[in-house]
Design a protein around this motif. Structure first.
Motif, mmCIF file in Angstrom:
data_model
loop_
_atom_site.group_PDB
_atom_site.id
_atom_site.type_symbol
_atom_site.label_atom_id
_atom_site.label_comp_id
_atom_site.label_asym_id
_atom_site.label_seq_id
_atom_site.Cartn_x
_atom_site.Cartn_y
_atom_site.Cartn_z
ATOM 1 N N GLY A 255 1.914 -5.066 14.443
ATOM 2 C CA GLY A 255 2.443 -4.368 13.638
ATOM 3 C C GLY A 255 3.737 -3.473 13.833
ATOM 4 O O GLY A 255 4.315 -3.150 12.725
ATOM 5 N N SER A 256 3.908 -3.176 15.046
ATOM 6 C CA SER A 256 5.204 -2.564 15.530
ATOM 7 C C SER A 256 6.336 -3.579 15.052
ATOM 8 O O SER A 256 7.409 -3.302 14.203
ATOM 9 C CB SER A 256 5.427 -2.455 16.687
ATOM 10 N N ALA A 257 6.188 -4.953 15.278
ATOM 11 C CA ALA A 257 7.367 -5.817 14.731
ATOM 12 C C ALA A 257 7.435 -5.919 13.200
ATOM 13 O O ALA A 257 8.259 -6.028 12.746
ATOM 14 C CB ALA A 257 6.896 -7.413 15.278
ATOM 15 N N LEU A 258 6.165 -5.934 12.576
ATOM 16 C CA LEU A 258 6.345 -5.873 11.055
ATOM 17 C C LEU A 258 6.929 -4.369 10.655
ATOM 18 O O LEU A 258 7.544 -4.569 9.658
ATOM 19 C CB LEU A 258 4.869 -5.794 10.454
ATOM 20 N N LEU A 259 6.568 -3.715 11.128
ATOM 21 C CA LEU A 259 7.312 -2.170 10.750
ATOM 22 C C LEU A 259 8.472 -1.933 10.881
ATOM 23 O O LEU A 259 9.304 -1.869 9.975
ATOM 24 C CB LEU A 259 6.395 -0.995 11.407
ATOM 25 N N ILE A 260 9.085 -2.610 11.952
ATOM 26 C CA ILE A 260 10.482 -2.332 12.321
ATOM 27 C C ILE A 260 11.180 -3.556 11.274
ATOM 28 O O ILE A 260 12.268 -3.061 10.761
ATOM 29 C CB ILE A 260 10.782 -2.828 13.904
ATOM 30 N N ARG A 261 10.857 -4.641 11.324
ATOM 31 C CA ARG A 261 11.488 -5.532 10.274
ATOM 32 C C ARG A 261 11.526 -5.264 9.028
ATOM 33 O O ARG A 261 12.622 -5.380 8.200
ATOM 34 C CB ARG A 261 10.839 -7.231 10.391
ATOM 35 N N THR A 262 10.646 -4.740 8.589
ATOM 36 C CA THR A 262 10.559 -4.096 7.117
ATOM 37 C C THR A 262 11.461 -2.959 6.818
ATOM 38 O O THR A 262 12.219 -3.045 6.041
ATOM 39 C CB THR A 262 9.049 -3.776 6.680
ATOM 40 N N LEU A 263 11.617 -2.025 7.687
ATOM 41 C CA LEU A 263 12.295 -0.922 7.808
ATOM 42 C C LEU A 263 13.848 -1.607 7.854
ATOM 43 O O LEU A 263 14.852 -0.934 7.279
ATOM 44 C CB LEU A 263 12.153 -0.008 8.840
ATOM 45 N N GLU A 264 14.077 -2.321 8.822
ATOM 46 C CA GLU A 264 15.505 -3.064 8.800
ATOM 47 C C GLU A 264 15.930 -3.634 7.416
ATOM 48 O O GLU A 264 16.916 -3.455 6.921
ATOM 49 C CB GLU A 264 15.285 -4.217 9.738
ATOM 50 N N CYS A 265 14.953 -4.292 6.839
ATOM 51 C CA CYS A 265 15.375 -4.661 5.336
ATOM 52 C C CYS A 265 15.744 -3.480 4.465
ATOM 53 O O CYS A 265 16.408 -3.545 3.665
ATOM 54 C CB CYS A 265 14.258 -5.570 4.834
ATOM 55 N N MET A 266 14.757 -2.626 4.528
ATOM 56 C CA MET A 266 15.022 -1.412 3.804
ATOM 57 C C MET A 266 16.525 -0.807 3.959
ATOM 58 O O MET A 266 17.272 -0.539 2.924
ATOM 59 C CB MET A 266 13.853 -0.143 4.165
ATOM 60 N N ARG A 267 16.912 -0.758 5.058
ATOM 61 C CA ARG A 267 18.172 -0.331 5.508
ATOM 62 C C ARG A 267 19.162 -1.279 4.899
ATOM 63 O O ARG A 267 20.277 -0.804 4.269
ATOM 64 C CB ARG A 267 18.402 -0.227 6.968
ATOM 65 N N GLU A 268 18.988 -2.696 4.951
ATOM 66 C CA GLU A 268 20.048 -3.392 4.596
ATOM 67 C C GLU A 268 20.109 -3.349 2.983
ATOM 68 O O GLU A 268 21.050 -3.559 2.352
ATOM 69 C CB GLU A 268 19.263 -4.914 5.110
ATOM 70 N N ASP A 269 19.045 -2.711 2.255
ATOM 71 C CA ASP A 269 18.955 -2.537 0.770
ATOM 72 C C ASP A 269 19.570 -1.400 0.340
ATOM 73 O O ASP A 269 19.788 -0.905 -0.619
ATOM 74 C CB ASP A 269 17.453 -2.654 0.345
ATOM 75 N N GLY A 270 20.320 -0.629 1.710
ATOM 76 C CA GLY A 270 20.802 0.666 1.309
ATOM 77 C C GLY A 270 20.095 2.057 1.432
ATOM 78 O O GLY A 270 20.840 2.910 1.308
ATOM 79 N N TYR A 271 18.763 1.912 2.149
ATOM 80 C CA TYR A 271 18.103 3.225 2.103
ATOM 81 C C TYR A 271 18.484 3.679 3.396
ATOM 82 O O TYR A 271 18.847 3.100 4.597
ATOM 83 C CB TYR A 271 16.439 3.064 2.260
ATOM 84 N N GLY A 272 18.813 5.043 3.377
ATOM 85 C CA GLY A 272 18.833 5.657 4.869
ATOM 86 C C GLY A 272 17.717 6.301 5.530
ATOM 87 O O GLY A 272 17.587 6.431 6.510
ATOM 88 N N TYR A 273 16.600 6.538 4.730
ATOM 89 C CA TYR A 273 15.295 6.731 5.126
ATOM 90 C C TYR A 273 14.195 6.168 4.447
ATOM 91 O O TYR A 273 14.557 5.666 3.272
ATOM 92 C CB TYR A 273 15.156 8.411 4.720
ATOM 93 N N ALA A 274 13.118 6.097 5.121
ATOM 94 C CA ALA A 274 11.804 5.451 4.294
ATOM 95 C C ALA A 274 10.816 6.482 4.215
ATOM 96 O O ALA A 274 10.638 7.324 5.414
ATOM 97 C CB ALA A 274 11.611 4.223 5.150
ATOM 98 N N ILE A 275 10.294 6.704 3.197
ATOM 99 C CA ILE A 275 8.964 7.551 3.199
ATOM 100 C C ILE A 275 7.867 6.622 3.715
ATOM 101 O O ILE A 275 7.654 5.578 2.886
ATOM 102 C CB ILE A 275 9.024 8.122 1.833
ATOM 103 N N ILE A 276 6.847 7.026 4.533
ATOM 104 C CA ILE A 276 5.728 6.235 4.896
ATOM 105 C C ILE A 276 4.571 6.999 4.357
ATOM 106 O O ILE A 276 4.439 8.341 4.305
ATOM 107 C CB ILE A 276 5.594 6.040 6.251
ATOM 108 N N GLY A 277 3.884 6.647 3.206
ATOM 109 C CA GLY A 277 3.110 7.266 2.391
ATOM 110 C C GLY A 277 1.683 7.417 2.710
ATOM 111 O O GLY A 277 1.283 6.599 3.337
ATOM 112 N N TRP A 278 1.034 8.670 2.672
ATOM 113 C CA TRP A 278 -0.165 9.047 2.858
ATOM 114 C C TRP A 278 -0.809 8.479 4.207
ATOM 115 O O TRP A 278 -1.685 7.897 4.335
ATOM 116 C CB TRP A 278 -1.032 8.507 1.879
#
Length: 155
Positions: A99-122
């Motif tokens: 789960g940690s590896a999935l979370l970090i890789r996905t957040l890295e991709c969000m950063r690469e897409d130009g996001y500075g922050y990610a909202i983790i919902g609910w």
């Protein structure tokens, strides 16, 4: 105190993400759509199936596999732009770094897409996981009725 609230993660301070030995983290291929959706349907919820399908079709879904077996998935921009999730891993793999590896890789991709922050919902029972893994914090006033989730037919 903040049960069921959105959290926020700073994407400029992500830790190094390493998958456990033998586990591959990769962007889901749309040709695997039915297999991924069946996995989500079997192990998680119907609502997550819709979100995973949206992410798969927009190439914003990552999966964890081991020897061709699906272990977990993570999505972004499916609930709303800038939102991470859903994420789910098989119960027997929890606590082993998948789960940690999935979370970090996905957040890295969000950063690469130009996001500075990610909202983790609910977030509710996964609070400790997000705090420990990426330093996420609850958003004051981030209860579902005050967020994008207020658009659901039935909350």
């Amino acid at each position: 105190m903040f049960e069921g609230c959105d959290m926020i993660a700073n994407l400029t301070r992500l830790p190094q993400g390493n998958a456990p030995q033998g586990v591959k983290i990769k962007r889901a291929f749309v040709g695997d759509k039915e297999a991924v959706l069946a996995f989500v349907r079997q192990h998680f919820s119907a609502g997550w199936v819709a979100e995973a399908e949206c992410a798969l079709l927009s190439h914003k879904c990552f999966i964890a596999t081991e020897e061709g077996r699906l272990l977990g998935f993570a999505c972004y921009d499916s609930t709303a732009k800038g939102y991470f999730g859903p994420i789910g891993v098989l119960e027997e793999t929890r606590g082993k770094g998948v789960g940690s590896a999935l979370l970090i890789r996905t957040l890295e991709c969000m950063r690469e897409d130009g996001y500075g922050y990610a909202i983790i919902g609910w977030v509710d029972d996964a609070e400790v996981f997000y705090r420990k893994t990426v330093g996420a914090e609850f958003i004051p006033g981030g209860e579902p009725e005050n967020t994008v989730y207020s658009n659901l037919i039935v909350m």
